[in-house]
Design an enzyme around this catalytic site. Structure first.
Site, mmCIF file in Angstrom:
data_model
loop_
_atom_site.group_PDB
_atom_site.id
_atom_site.type_symbol
_atom_site.label_atom_id
_atom_site.label_comp_id
_atom_site.label_asym_id
_atom_site.label_seq_id
_atom_site.Cartn_x
_atom_site.Cartn_y
_atom_site.Cartn_z
ATOM 1 C CG HIS A 1 -1.970 1.184 1.377
ATOM 2 N ND1 HIS A 1 -2.749 1.541 0.162
ATOM 3 C CD2 HIS A 1 -1.952 2.466 2.124
ATOM 4 C CE1 HIS A 1 -3.499 2.546 0.635
ATOM 5 N NE2 HIS A 1 -2.974 3.059 1.803
ATOM 6 C CB CYS A 2 4.008 2.350 1.794
ATOM 7 S SG CYS A 2 3.101 1.904 3.330
ATOM 8 C CB ILE A 3 6.692 1.586 -2.207
ATOM 9 C CG1 ILE A 3 7.415 1.387 -0.702
ATOM 10 C CG2 ILE A 3 7.913 1.957 -3.165
ATOM 11 C CD1 ILE A 3 8.544 0.357 -0.860
#
Length: 441
Positions: free
Chosen positions: A271-273
């Site tokens: 979900h982040c990078i």
């Protein structure tokens, strides 16, 4: 000063509410329950709340025993009834912040959640946003709405931003031993945030504002995105020079200073990078700044699935087979090893691209037995993982390793497969006679 809230945190009489019981919210709720606080988890998905109340886990790396223990002790309960927010002293928001189809921030979950909790706010509560977002979100979306509802932030309600720092599947780091960055809307808000997180986290890192805390999270993930983009680009160069980029990275890693290893792959996942850098590039445009370096890394990383599909075609061509009509088995649907988290996994992009070019594609992932419904990949929902056995695997023209789990056996796979495209260097330990089946990508 939020003296009543501070005293309730100090004597552990406070009740903590966690909104959003996914990969961030559930470990956080368990941490507060283990820390001695009565904890209530809130989610719109009744399957999650029912599972928690029954002492069951729906996330692979979270042990069901820890949930059952917290529930049976009376420290943890879960509900879909948001009116119970009136009964909690702290409200921690752990909801998704995806991108829309134009790679622009989608704050609908944050806005929808804050709108749903506004009717249940009361004086004395502290609200923390943990969702990754662009600088200014806490002030623009939370503070403004709370004050429009008649509260005074910094006086009767305290608002902080504290970015999540979860690393699913990493046994070295649990929720509470990762330093916790906290920024407050006012100095009083910061004191409330420090107390809230200092009660269960080993180290709290206070910063001067919610904006600093918001940008801190983005910097952490942009740093990774840019470096992964760099090594992905170097991999393309190394392939043309017939150089093994994995050997190059291993050699460079022997330098005891000034170098940190990053590894190439089929694209970015989690979900982040893949998402967070675009929150900053979008916000930067408001200030007339074009973040070329960040956007270039994003372009390189998003282009990797195209390169992988091309390598699959090359491998099949060596055996005089076209991509169109070939049977391909993709190994690993999760975005990283040893977890069941398939959010933003590049494996879905590979499934789509290979299918669009006429291949018949299946997958195997022991941690994702069936593809779950999602907004981005609804057309794959319900597709099951194929069995891991010789009779099944030898029927495929090509095996594509997208993610490699430690529980899988690379020698079995190489023995049973006709040929392999390896994006993760999983084949490094194979004996020479089996490496002839492998094309690294």
């Amino acid at each position: 000063m939020p003296t009543d809230f501070l005293s309730r945190i100090q004597d552990q009489s406070a009740t903590v509410g966690v909104v959003g019981l996914g990969y961030v919210g559930l470990p956080l709720a368990l941490a507060y329950a283990a820390g001695g606080f009565k904890t209530v988890g809130f989610d719109i998905d009744d399957k999650k709340t029912t599972a928690i109340n029954a002492g069951n886990s729906y996330i692979k790396h979270i042990d069901a025993a820890s949930i059952a223990s917290a529930v049976h002790s009376g420290k943890l309960a879960a509900t879909t009834d948001f009116s119970q927010l009136r009964e909690v002293d702290a409200i921690i928001l752990c909801v998704p912040t995806p991108l829309d189809e134009h790679f622009e921030p989608d704050l609908s979950y944050v806005v929808g959640t804050i709108e749903s909790i506004l009717p249940h706010l009361r004086s004395g509560q502290t609200i923390s946003l943990e969702s990754t977002t662009y600088p200014g979100t806490t002030n623009e979306e939370l503070v403004s709405r709370i004050e429009a509802a008649g509260h005074t932030v910094g006086s009767d309600i305290h608002v902080v931003y504290s970015p999540e720092r979860e690393d699913p599947g990493n046994p070295e780091f649990a929720a509470t031993n990762i330093p916790k960055v906290v920024g407050g809307h006012t100095p009083a808000c910061l004191e409330a945030g420090k107390a809230l997180y200092g009660s269960v986290f080993d180290q709290v890192v206070p910063v001067s504002s919610t904006q600093v805390a918001e940008l801190t999270k983005l910097l952490e993930n942009i740093y990774r995105s840019v470096n992964i983009g760099l090594v992905n680009e170097l991999k393309l160069v190394a392939d043309q020079m017939n150089i093994d980029i994995w050997e190059v990275i291993q050699a460079a890693s022997t330098k005891p200073f000034g170098f940190k290893a990053f590894y190439p792959g089929p694209g970015l996942g989690g979900h982040c990078i893949p998402i967070d850098p675009f929150y900053l590039t979008w916000k930067a445009r408001e200030y007339g700044v074009h973040t070329r370096f960040i956007e270039l890394a994003g372009e390189i990383n998003r282009a990797m699935p195209t390169h992988i599909v091309r390598r699959c075609a090359d491998a099949l061509n060596q055996h005089k087979k076209p991509l169109n009509g070939s049977k391909i088995l993709l190994i690993g649907l999760a975005y990283k090893p040893n977890v069941d988290d398939d959010r933003e996994s590049p494996s879905y992009e590979l499934l789509d691209r290979l299918t669009d070019q006429g291949a018949e594609v299946d997958y195997h992932d022991p941690y994702v037995p069936v593809i779950r419904p999602s907004r981005e990949h609804s057309h794959w929902a319900g597709k099951p993982s194929v069995e891991w056995n010789q009779a099944t695997i030898e029927t495929y023209d090509l095996v594509l390793i997208s993610t490699w789990h430690d529980s899988l056996n690379i020698e079995e796979l190489a023995t049973w497969s006709q040929q392999i495209v390896d994006t993760r260097n999983a084949s490094a330990t194979l004996p020479p006679e089996l490496k002839t089946k492998v094309l690294k990508a």
